[in-house]
Scaffold this active site. Sequence first.
Site, short mmCIF file in Angstrom:
data_model
loop_
_atom_site.label_atom_id
_atom_site.label_comp_id
_atom_site.label_asym_id
_atom_site.label_seq_id
_atom_site.Cartn_x
_atom_site.Cartn_y
_atom_site.Cartn_z
N ASP A 1 0.87 -1.39 0.01
CA ASP A 1 0.08 0.14 -0.06
C ASP A 1 0.85 1.25 0.04
OD1 ASP A 1 -2.31 -1.23 -0.19
OD2 ASP A 1 -2.77 -1.18 2.28
N LYS B 1 -1.09 2.16 -7.36
CA LYS B 1 -0.86 2.66 -8.67
C LYS B 1 -1.42 1.80 -9.57
CE LYS B 1 3.92 4.63 -8.44
NZ LYS B 1 5.12 4.67 -8.89
N MET C 1 -8.84 8.82 8.70
CA MET C 1 -9.53 8.98 7.22
C MET C 1 -10.45 10.10 7.22
SD MET C 1 -9.19 5.08 5.48
CE MET C 1 -10.11 4.60 6.69
#
Length: 408
Positions: free
Chosen positions: A200, A222, A337
Amino acid sequence: MNLYPLGLRLDGRGVLVVGGGAVATRRVPALLEAGARVVLVAPRLTPALQALADAGRLRWEPRRFEPSDVDDVWLVHVAVDDPVAAAQVSAAADERRVFCVRADDRSRATAWTPAVTRHGPVTVAVLGGGDPRRAMGLRDAIRDGLVAGTLAAPSPSAPPAADAPTGGHVALVGAGPGDPELITVKGRRLLARADVVVADRLVPGLLLDELRPEVELVDASKIPYGPAKTQEEINRILVDRARAGRFVVRLKGGDPYVFGRGGEEAIACAEAGVPVTVVSGVTSSIAAPAAAGIPVTHRGVAHEFTVVSGHVAPDDPASLVDWPALARMRGTLVVLMGLKNLPAIAATLLAHGRAAATPVAVVQEGTTGEQRALRTTLADLVPQVGAAGIRPPAVVVLGDVVTALPRP
């Protein structure tokens, strides 16, 4: 003195330990791990040994040593500092031809305990010719090399038998919150053995720098799809590489099962018949606040803490979080987050009763060299975060624990 090194198979065999103090506390766990039936003779025990006795993991005889205690045992450990009592034990062992380790005087013992380090299925035992410091120094150097992967015995492409019963295998490994030294020993060991690493974005880069040259590194950040498609592709890579007989490490920031979608990957592997090992990691929900001097619980301040994901706004129908209930709670609230939705989160908490003066901290890139920490109140949270330019990854901590300790 020339010694004959030997590994003992103690599973199911009796071992006598005389003494219930600090030395016995150090020796007994390894004996139990080896499967020995430990009999401990001592008038008193340390709390740790008492807990083992209470749990039925060893048999405690609360009295002084008697020569008959050596009957029917395969090994004796003398863990007392009284030379007269120790000599009595070793004499009884000699008479019965049972090897005896003495903590008080190794020159009078018939067996020595080496300095030991364990790395998966490998056990390294070092004898320093009677110098414990020399043995421990060399042991530590070997251990560090094994953990870092700079010292490795030739091994098959699959992980050790305890981690991979057959064929290809996937390990979901938590890399921790950012500091490369916070990955677990087991996580680092499996990473050193990987054939494929699927990493990650938040994985500590130094861990990847230590991979062997032939390792296939897949940068999961990616993969060019939306969130759902990206996860499908990651699942496919894990399964395909494992089915090809390769050992795959799915390296994830924090812990695989704390908002890391590790459960989805475990399900995908299970459905494909691929065995999975899960290695827990240090979660940023605890480590980032700690690195900023904030305990998520503290006696007399907070007896609970709740960790939530803020990636979905409170008013979004997809949200599974009961934000009004969180506003009413007295304990610590940790939001991961949540920067994007921070205005909505703060407004919701205030609207449902969380005090405007509630202390809040925002820790950016916790445990790394780029760590920043902002302390404020719930009322001032949003403008101060904007003014400070705080950016992800960041952990938000709300509650009185923010001010419980002096600032570091």
